[in-house]
Design an enzyme around this catalytic site. Sequence first.
Site, mmCIF file in Angstrom:
data_model
loop_
_atom_site.group_PDB
_atom_site.id
_atom_site.type_symbol
_atom_site.label_atom_id
_atom_site.label_comp_id
_atom_site.label_asym_id
_atom_site.label_seq_id
_atom_site.Cartn_x
_atom_site.Cartn_y
_atom_site.Cartn_z
ATOM 1 N N GLY A 150 9.548 12.182 -27.845
ATOM 2 C CA GLY A 150 8.630 11.248 -27.178
ATOM 3 C C GLY A 150 7.924 11.858 -25.983
ATOM 4 O O GLY A 150 7.729 11.202 -24.960
ATOM 5 N N ILE A 172 17.461 14.225 -23.102
ATOM 6 C CA ILE A 172 16.616 15.429 -22.974
ATOM 7 C C ILE A 172 15.254 14.963 -22.470
ATOM 8 O O ILE A 172 14.580 14.167 -23.127
ATOM 9 C CB ILE A 172 16.444 16.132 -24.343
ATOM 10 C CG1 ILE A 172 17.817 16.457 -24.945
ATOM 11 C CG2 ILE A 172 15.590 17.383 -24.206
ATOM 12 C CD1 ILE A 172 17.765 16.907 -26.395
ATOM 13 N N VAL A 192 4.721 18.565 -17.669
ATOM 14 C CA VAL A 192 3.490 19.177 -17.167
ATOM 15 C C VAL A 192 2.445 18.999 -18.279
ATOM 16 O O VAL A 192 2.767 18.465 -19.330
ATOM 17 C CB VAL A 192 3.661 20.685 -16.836
ATOM 18 C CG1 VAL A 192 4.337 20.883 -15.504
ATOM 19 C CG2 VAL A 192 4.386 21.421 -17.940
ATOM 20 N N LYS A 222 -13.007 15.340 -15.681
ATOM 21 C CA LYS A 222 -13.023 16.806 -15.625
ATOM 22 C C LYS A 222 -14.258 17.320 -16.358
ATOM 23 O O LYS A 222 -14.497 16.937 -17.508
ATOM 24 C CB LYS A 222 -11.755 17.340 -16.311
ATOM 25 C CG LYS A 222 -11.743 18.844 -16.510
ATOM 26 C CD LYS A 222 -10.439 19.336 -17.122
ATOM 27 C CE LYS A 222 -10.507 20.804 -17.476
ATOM 28 N NZ LYS A 222 -9.319 21.277 -18.185
ATOM 29 N N PRO A 227 -18.101 25.596 -17.967
ATOM 30 C CA PRO A 227 -18.492 24.187 -18.087
ATOM 31 C C PRO A 227 -18.190 23.599 -19.461
ATOM 32 O O PRO A 227 -18.164 24.319 -20.460
ATOM 33 C CB PRO A 227 -20.015 24.255 -17.901
ATOM 34 C CG PRO A 227 -20.389 25.593 -18.473
ATOM 35 C CD PRO A 227 -19.217 26.518 -18.257
ATOM 36 N N VAL A 274 19.373 13.768 -31.600
ATOM 37 C CA VAL A 274 19.719 14.314 -32.917
ATOM 38 C C VAL A 274 20.412 15.657 -32.730
ATOM 39 O O VAL A 274 19.904 16.539 -32.034
ATOM 40 C CB VAL A 274 18.433 14.467 -33.770
ATOM 41 C CG1 VAL A 274 18.681 15.322 -34.999
ATOM 42 C CG2 VAL A 274 17.908 13.097 -34.143
ATOM 43 N N LEU A 287 4.578 21.493 -28.511
ATOM 44 C CA LEU A 287 5.243 22.748 -28.167
ATOM 45 C C LEU A 287 6.137 23.232 -29.297
ATOM 46 O O LEU A 287 6.436 24.417 -29.388
ATOM 47 C CB LEU A 287 6.045 22.559 -26.869
ATOM 48 C CG LEU A 287 5.198 22.139 -25.657
ATOM 49 C CD1 LEU A 287 6.081 21.779 -24.466
ATOM 50 C CD2 LEU A 287 4.210 23.233 -25.270
HETATM 51 C C1 LIG Z 1 3.410 25.341 -17.332
HETATM 52 C C2 LIG Z 1 2.719 24.503 -18.378
HETATM 53 C C3 LIG Z 1 1.491 23.919 -18.098
HETATM 54 C C4 LIG Z 1 0.826 23.165 -19.074
HETATM 55 N N1 LIG Z 1 -0.416 22.662 -18.813
HETATM 56 C C5 LIG Z 1 -1.092 22.025 -19.800
HETATM 57 C C6 LIG Z 1 -2.396 21.491 -19.579
HETATM 58 O O1 LIG Z 1 -2.961 21.577 -18.491
HETATM 59 N N2 LIG Z 1 -3.006 20.868 -20.611
HETATM 60 C C7 LIG Z 1 -2.425 20.725 -21.834
HETATM 61 O O2 LIG Z 1 -3.039 20.171 -22.758
HETATM 62 N N3 LIG Z 1 -1.181 21.160 -22.032
HETATM 63 C C8 LIG Z 1 -0.505 21.804 -21.072
HETATM 64 N N4 LIG Z 1 0.758 22.242 -21.306
HETATM 65 C C9 LIG Z 1 1.393 21.904 -22.576
HETATM 66 C C10 LIG Z 1 1.854 20.463 -22.512
HETATM 67 O O3 LIG Z 1 2.790 20.303 -21.460
HETATM 68 C C11 LIG Z 1 2.503 20.030 -23.821
HETATM 69 O O4 LIG Z 1 1.693 20.399 -24.898
HETATM 70 C C12 LIG Z 1 2.658 18.523 -23.847
HETATM 71 O O5 LIG Z 1 3.318 18.068 -22.711
HETATM 72 C C13 LIG Z 1 3.401 18.092 -25.082
HETATM 73 O O6 LIG Z 1 4.754 18.461 -25.007
HETATM 74 P P1 LIG Z 1 5.687 18.026 -26.217
HETATM 75 O O7 LIG Z 1 5.524 16.577 -26.442
HETATM 76 O O8 LIG Z 1 5.438 18.936 -27.353
HETATM 77 O O9 LIG Z 1 7.164 18.362 -25.680
HETATM 78 P P2 LIG Z 1 8.074 17.673 -24.556
HETATM 79 O O10 LIG Z 1 7.280 17.048 -23.483
HETATM 80 O O11 LIG Z 1 9.047 18.714 -24.160
HETATM 81 O O12 LIG Z 1 8.830 16.504 -25.315
HETATM 82 C C14 LIG Z 1 9.929 16.756 -26.150
HETATM 83 C C15 LIG Z 1 10.534 15.435 -26.587
HETATM 84 O O13 LIG Z 1 11.476 15.703 -27.611
HETATM 85 C C16 LIG Z 1 12.674 14.992 -27.352
HETATM 86 N N5 LIG Z 1 13.769 15.733 -27.980
HETATM 87 C C17 LIG Z 1 14.020 17.061 -27.910
HETATM 88 N N6 LIG Z 1 15.111 17.369 -28.634
HETATM 89 C C18 LIG Z 1 15.558 16.200 -29.167
HETATM 90 C C19 LIG Z 1 16.649 15.856 -29.996
HETATM 91 N N7 LIG Z 1 17.509 16.753 -30.420
HETATM 92 N N8 LIG Z 1 16.813 14.543 -30.337
HETATM 93 C C20 LIG Z 1 15.961 13.603 -29.905
HETATM 94 N N9 LIG Z 1 14.891 13.877 -29.129
HETATM 95 C C21 LIG Z 1 14.697 15.166 -28.760
HETATM 96 C C22 LIG Z 1 12.752 14.912 -25.828
HETATM 97 O O14 LIG Z 1 13.582 13.834 -25.436
HETATM 98 C C23 LIG Z 1 11.277 14.679 -25.482
HETATM 99 O O15 LIG Z 1 10.996 13.296 -25.608
HETATM 100 C C24 LIG Z 1 1.444 22.969 -20.336
HETATM 101 C C25 LIG Z 1 2.702 23.515 -20.595
HETATM 102 C C26 LIG Z 1 3.337 24.290 -19.643
HETATM 103 C C27 LIG Z 1 4.669 24.900 -19.964
#
Ligand SMILES: Cc1cc2nc3c(=O)[nH]c(=O)nc-3n(C[C@H](O)[C@H](O)[C@H](O)COP(=O)(O)OP(=O)(O)OC[C@H]3O[C@@H](n4cnc5c(N)ncnc54)[C@H](O)[C@@H]3O)c2cc1C
Length: 510
Positions: free
Chosen positions: A13, A43, A48, A79, A99, A186, A334
Amino acid sequence: MSSSNKRIVILGGGTAGWIAANLMATHWQQQGFEITLVESPDIGIIGVGEGSTPPLRGFMTAIGVQESEWMYECGATYKVGITFKDWSTKPGFSHYFHPFVSQPDEFTAPAFFYNSFLRRKGINLEGHPDHFFLATELARQKLAPVAPDNFPFEINYGYHFDSALLGKFLARVAARKGVKYQQATVNEVVLDGQGNIDYLKSAEGQIIKADFYVDSTGFRSQLLQQALKVPFISCADSLFNDSAVVFPTPQTDNVEVQTIATALKNGWAWTIPLTHRVGNGYVYSARFCSKNDAETEFRQHLGLLDADVEARHLQFKVGRAAEHWAKNCLAVGLSQGFIEPLEATALDMVQETVVRFIEAYNRGNFTDQHRAEFNHRISTRFDAVRDYIVCHYRITSRTDTEYWIENGRNEKISPSLRAILASWVAGKNITDELEKQKLDAYFPNVSWNCLLTGKGLYPLQEQLVQGNEMANKYDVAKLQKFIQGCALNFKPHREQLAVLAQAAPELATL
Ligand SMILES: Cc1cc2nc3c(=O)[nH]c(=O)nc-3n(C[C@H](O)[C@H](O)[C@H](O)COP(=O)(O)OP(=O)(O)OC[C@H]3O[C@@H](n4cnc5c(N)ncnc54)[C@H](O)[C@@H]3O)c2cc1C
């Protein structure tokens, strides 16, 4: 529709999971799909990711959400692009603006292409990108890119937002669309005889079963990379950054309408304006500097050396999975890969992955018929973003630290980027090469030209000669007047944000 493809479980999420949930529910809820998002209560999300690119507007429109509904609640600002500061030591090119181009730029961009092309050939013409685009002027004057109804051109823009607040908002919208929500961590993924995911098992012994799974578990990539063993293709040899240190600072009244990316000794720092704070982060390579040194340098940069603000440190890995859709699982966010955040492209990749998946899954009548084509398309996009970001580092003229020296002479760049740079150095128009290398799959020609000219990849000033009358085809001062005239149509950013803040209390239903 095949009756065996009706239950979708989205595991995770974070922003990626909620974007997937909203898009899938918008497209499939009416057809009887049951969509459940499962999230671990233990977790956290990465927390960010606050900058975006223009397609996020399309996402909000696709899920039926207006700016007045979400922006204020998520601390969002407008932006229009990114300023790159201190990336180049070339005189006159210490900074430039990348831009988001819009319709009025159709009148001015030809002059940019023309002048910069001739300047590369040694003619002394204005070729700095900052003189040719409306967004640059909006950023300079801190004007919101929302045009009045009588302005006859489309304006392109993105947003900055608080990622935790956006996640919460999207969760509510998804619930309205019928997405179910379950909390569970999980810890076991059980495969069937064909190697598909059969079911998930939580730490408490709950069985979670679906026909199709979305892995949005962040860097863990619990389903795609861990359970289905899809290999990860690292690009750490061309993108050295693997760590970040993050601090919020207070917002001022005069809110920027751009991200600022300032090169520091071992990486770069972002400044992202939100309504309630400024997000700051230093993205650096742990191979070249320690956590403590990075934090100290960053505190100095922000003027926070003695301030009592706690820093958050993060690690990340750069690269992508070999496949984004494998067996009965799609990875988004990610979990499918990450190219470092320099151009804030990650959420766009999430959106594109989900939209293209929906299209491919529908077209294949809910089978994996178009999986290979889909995977190829998404990987091509990833690789195009990678090349653009690598280019930022590879063409640097900074030599003040080992980090910049190694970046500037790094030979481990892709053949596609090598071809573009060779074409540029040979003084050619790079349009055809970009197309041939499929590098315009994400950043268009104009972005590539802004990057290469903005960093000052021109002959030295003393080598330039005056052009004849034909060379001086465009009067840049006149173009500037046109751009400034267009800018008169736009309100100060803070005024536009105040309009959104006033509208916000009426949102009782969301
Ligand atoms: C330093 C940095 C800067 C960034 N800046 C930008 C930016 O400016 N613009 C941009 O578009 N993107 C940026 N990103 C990327 C952006 O943060 C991610 O793409 C975005 O937040 C999506 O993350 P996510 O949902 O894939 O993962 P996460 O936010 O890590 O979410 C993972 C989810 O999975 C759940 N989960 C994990 N394992 C389990 C399990 N076993 N069972 C149940 N649930 C589980 C967790 O509870 C959580 O809800 C940046 C990333 C970094 C590292």
